[in-house]
Structure formats: structure tokens, C-alpha cells
Design a protein around this motif. Structure first.
Motif, PDB file in Angstrom:
ATOM      1  N   ASP A   1      36.014  65.892 129.273  1.00  0.00           N
ATOM      2  CA  ASP A   1      35.310  65.428 128.070  1.00  0.00           C
ATOM      3  C   ASP A   1      34.398  66.495 127.460  1.00  0.00           C
ATOM      4  O   ASP A   1      33.975  66.361 126.314  1.00  0.00           O
ATOM      5  CB  ASP A   1      34.456  64.189 128.392  1.00  0.00           C
TER       6      ASP A   1
ATOM      7  N   GLU B   1      39.227  58.131 122.092  1.00  0.00           N
ATOM      8  CA  GLU B   1      39.178  56.768 122.652  1.00  0.00           C
ATOM      9  C   GLU B   1      37.851  56.067 122.353  1.00  0.00           C
ATOM     10  O   GLU B   1      37.779  54.850 122.293  1.00  0.00           O
ATOM     11  CB  GLU B   1      39.425  56.799 124.162  1.00  0.00           C
TER      12      GLU B   1
ATOM     13  N   ARG C   1      34.979  47.287 134.918  1.00  0.00           N
ATOM     14  CA  ARG C   1      35.463  47.338 136.295  1.00  0.00           C
ATOM     15  C   ARG C   1      34.675  46.528 137.319  1.00  0.00           C
ATOM     16  O   ARG C   1      35.194  46.090 138.295  1.00  0.00           O
ATOM     17  CB  ARG C   1      35.517  48.778 136.754  1.00  0.00           C
TER      18      ARG C   1
ATOM     19  N   TYR D   1      46.297  60.035 131.092  1.00  0.00           N
ATOM     20  CA  TYR D   1      46.013  60.899 132.248  1.00  0.00           C
ATOM     21  C   TYR D   1      46.791  62.211 132.235  1.00  0.00           C
ATOM     22  O   TYR D   1      46.539  63.079 133.069  1.00  0.00           O
ATOM     23  CB  TYR D   1      46.226  60.108 133.541  1.00  0.00           C
TER      24      TYR D   1
HETATM   25  O1  F6P Z   1      35.514  61.270 132.075  1.00  0.00           O
HETATM   26  C1  F6P Z   1      36.845  61.682 132.193  1.00  0.00           C
HETATM   27  C2  F6P Z   1      37.770  60.592 131.771  1.00  0.00           C
HETATM   28  O2  F6P Z   1      39.100  61.047 131.882  1.00  0.00           O
HETATM   29  C3  F6P Z   1      37.494  60.039 130.386  1.00  0.00           C
HETATM   30  O3  F6P Z   1      37.989  60.878 129.368  1.00  0.00           O
HETATM   31  C4  F6P Z   1      38.140  58.680 130.482  1.00  0.00           C
HETATM   32  O4  F6P Z   1      37.534  57.744 129.599  1.00  0.00           O
HETATM   33  C5  F6P Z   1      37.837  58.287 131.892  1.00  0.00           C
HETATM   34  O5  F6P Z   1      37.637  59.471 132.615  1.00  0.00           O
HETATM   35  C6  F6P Z   1      38.919  57.485 132.570  1.00  0.00           C
HETATM   36  O6  F6P Z   1      38.427  57.111 133.816  1.00  0.00           O
HETATM   37  P1  F6P Z   1      39.297  56.461 134.975  1.00  0.00           P
HETATM   38  O7  F6P Z   1      39.876  57.583 135.796  1.00  0.00           O
HETATM   39  O8  F6P Z   1      38.274  55.729 135.770  1.00  0.00           O
HETATM   40  O9  F6P Z   1      40.312  55.602 134.348  1.00  0.00           O
END
Ligand code: F6P
Length: 380
Positions: free
Chosen positions: A142, A237, A252, A289
Motif C-alpha cells: 500500500d 479498493e 472479520r 492478491y
Molecule cells: O495491506 C495490504 C493489503 O494487501 C491491502 O492492500 C488489502 O486491503 C489487505 O492487505 C488485504 O488483507 P487480507 O490479506 O487480510 O485479505
């Protein structure tokens, strides 16, 4: 003389974790220091799950520079100052940090390297207040950690998003469609903005600029009038319409101890609205991801190596409770206290919340000026 140090990787993974780990180990080996790793971040520290790390031919850290992920794992949602524990069939939140302090002392670890984002560095700062020597290394795709110009993992994420935009260009152009790409970044628009410039997007919607969808639609219609029958839109997002809220996919837990919001869904909404407003077909792709997995870019390999080796040098110099940063393009360090900023309360919600000390895109940033100068519509 320093004898034993340990690494802990925490939070969502990024490409470059292993490059930092390798650089710390190698700098240790060159200075006769033993290097260890806690498995799965703060969860491993709680269980004292620790392994020796070595780059020798029979070591466990051989050939890891180009590898995605983390050879010592990583844990998300693990705030040891406010950790979920089951008691009489119920989940209660407890401060387990004293167990971590005991484990570090028992293992004889003289410095703990905390590879992570805002939340991780807040826990690192809190451990330092309990007498542990810590040195942070700023990680996250980020790019939102305060006090540093760039975090490791960010460049790879931007490269992946840029490649996705190149691919969306050709399919969008072929079918005369609006192609929307939803990228990560939580409350900061760095990935969206930089990939929009690198990938030649027409519209970029970021959390820092609440958008008016009509502005974006007008930009697309102007392109249509000029004979350009496709458009590329990047949506962070965390983007939200003027007067509206961010799109939360789910929560969560009960919100104790960690940032519990999972963002997502804004891309589909933007695509639907643009379709209605322009009468053109729109499609949404959520990159997800892909931005975090796989091999780091050459830039991230170098940045991670610089960060890791300098962090270990700071340890050798006896400089602790700092974050290794890039300032004016050069390696430097700042007190963890400055990084954690207004996110001070031990035990309360960890980092990465809208209230924490995150580095967000400012309106005078060169990326904003560049985007506007070349006609990328920012939804305002
Ligand atoms: O902070 C990194 C990040 O990839 C964000 O860009 C995203 O919102 C979040 O983590 C997703 O988190 P998780 O792995 O808990 O789904």
C-alpha cells in the motif's frame, strides 16, 4: 558485541519479504552474529516458535532472493497487546505481550527486526516500551507507512497492476468496452495512481479524492466523441463517492485489536454506474492478491536488500527502536514513535485504520499533478 538477533515478518505478505530476510542474514553472517526467525510473525513469537536462519549451502535461506512469500511465514490480525483467547467458550481479548517479552529474553535475542506495516510497527514500538530492542523495516504494497518515501513490496504491486492494465487495454479496445481495474491499497491511493499513470489509464479513483461518477462518465464520453471507443478506469479498493462510504466486503471479528475491515466491491459498482451513464459496455477486473504474490521486481529486490542490510548495520551500531526509512532518496532511520504518530494507545486497535498515522496521497504530490496534466480524470 551483538551475538543473536531475530526476524519477525508480520501482516499481509509482499514480494520482497525474502529479500529483506536474506539481506539481514547475510549481514549477520558477515559480522559473526547468529540470526533467527520467528515463524508466522507475532503468533510465532507468542509460541516461541523460532528457527536458526542461514544462507550456507545446507542452510534454510538459500536461493530465496527471487522467491515470493516469506520463508518464515507472516501473520495477519495478530495484535499481541489485544489478542483473542477462548475462555469458557467465549472469545476475550487479552494483553499477551509479556509472554513475547519473556520469549525474546529466554532466547537471548538482543534485537528483533519487525518487517511490517503500520500495525506491526505500532506493536514494535509498544514492545520497545517494555525494554525490547527493535528495528522496524517498512513493508506493504500500500506504500502507506509514515516517515518513509517507499515501502518494500510496493513497486512490484504497481508493476503487476501496470501489466494488468496493458492487458485490459487490448481486450477493451477490441470490444469497445470500459475496462475497470480494482486495485488494493486500503486507505491510500498510491497503487491506483501510479499504475494509472504507468498503464495509460483515463480515469483513476482514489480514497483521497471522493469522486463524482458523472465526472468520470463525461471523460469517457469525450473520448467516445473523439473516436476512442474504449476507456481504462483504475479504482482503488478504498475509493468512495462524494458524500458516500467506502465499500466494506466483510468485518472479520468484533473489531478488537486489529483492523478488521476487508475492503472490496467498489470496482463492480463503478463499472455498473459507468455503463448506465454512458450506454457503453463495462467490465470489472479485481486484481486482488496477484499484487502481493510472486517474485519481486528488480527494484524491490534492491530496495529490500538495502533496507535489510542497513537495518542490521543499525543494530551493530546499537541504534534501536527505530524504523529504517528512505528519506530524500537515501537510507535513514526515524524513531518508531514518529512513525506510530497519533496511533499511540497500547492495546487499542492496531494500525492501518482510517484514524492511524498513514501516509496518504496529498493533493500537491507530483503524481497527482502529473495525472491531471496528462488528462487522467480523478473523479473531481
Ligand atoms: O495491506 C495490504 C493489503 O494487501 C491491502 O492492500 C488489502 O486491503 C489487505 O492487505 C488485504 O488483507 P487480507 O490479506 O487480510 O485479505
Amino acid at each position: 558485541m551483538l551475538k543473536k538477533v531475530a526476524i519477525l515478518a508480520n501482516g499481509g505478505d509482499v514480494s520482497g519479504f525474502n529479500a529483506v530476510i536474506r539481506a539481514i542474514i547475510k549481514t549477520c553472517e558477515n559480522n559473526g552474529v547468529e540470526c533467527y526467525g520467528f515463524i508466522d510473525g507475532f503468533r510465532g513469537l507468542l509460541k516461541n516458535d523460532i528457527v536458526r536462519l542461514a544462507t550456507s549451502s545446507d542452510g534454510n535461506a538459500v536461493g530465496i532472493l527471487p522467491k515470493g512469500g516469506s520463508i518464515i511465514g507472516s501473520s495477519t490480525n495478530a495484535n499481541v497487546f489485544n489478542f483473542p483467547v477462548e475462555e469458557n467458550g467465549e472469545i476475550v481479548y487479552k494483553d499477551l505481550s509479556d509472554i513475547c517479552v519473556e520469549n525474546i529474553k529466554k532466547d537471548g535475542i538482543e534485537c528483533l527486526f519487525t518487517l511490517g506495516g503500520d500495525g506491526t510497527q505500532k506493536s514494535a514500538r509498544d514492545l520497545s516500551l517494555k525494554g525490547i530492542n527493535v528495528i522496524g523495516v517498512p513493508k506493504t504494497i500500500d506504500n502507506d507507512v509514515a516517515c518513509t518515501e517507499i515501502t518494500f513490496g510496493y513497486n512490484t504491486a504497481v508493476s503487476v497492476a501496470t501489466e494488468a492494465l496493458d492487458r485490459l487495454h487490448s481486450t477493451g479496445e477490441t470490444h469497445h468496452r470500459i475496462m475497470v481495474l480494482e486495485v488494493m491499497g486500503r486507505y491510500a491511493g498510491w497503487i491506483a495512481l501510479e499504475s494509472a499513470i504507468a498503464g495509460g489509464a483515463d480515469v483513476a479513483l482514489i480514497p483521497e479524492i471522493p469522486y463524482d461518477i458523472n465526472c468520470a462518465a463525461r471523460k469517457i464520453m469525450r473520448r467516445q466523441e473523439r473516436g476512442k471507443h474504449f476507456s481504462i478506469v483504475v479504482v482503488a479498493e478504498g475509493a468512495r463517492p462524494k458524500g458516500g462510504e467506502m465499500f466494506i466486503k466483510n468485518k472479520r471479528n468484533n473489531g478488537s485489536g486489529v483492523d478488521n475491515t476487508k475492503l472490496g466491491g467498489i470496482g463492480e459498482q463503478v463499472a455498473k454506474q459507468l455503463e448506465e451513464l454512458t450506454g457503453l459496455e463495462a467490465r470489472c477486473t479485481v486484481l486482488g492478491y496477484m499484487q502481493r504474490g510472486g517474485s519481486p521486481s528488480a527494484f524491490d529486490r534492491v530496495l529490500s536488500t538495502k533496507y535489510g542490510s542497513r537495518a542490521m548495520e543499525y543494530a551493530l551500531e546499537g541504534k534501536f527502536n527505530i524504523l529504517t526509512v528512505i528519506k530524500n532518496g537515501k537510507l535513514d532511520c526515524v524513531p518508531l514513535e514518529d512513525v506510530v504518530g497519533n496511533n499511540k494507545k497500547i492495546g487499542a486497535v492496531s494500525g492501518n485504520t482510517p484514524e492511524s498515522n498513514l501516509k496518504k496521497v496529498t493533493m500537491d504530490d507530483e503524481l497527482v499533478r502529473t495525472a491531471r496534466a496528462i488528462g487522467i480524470n480523478l473523479g473531481d
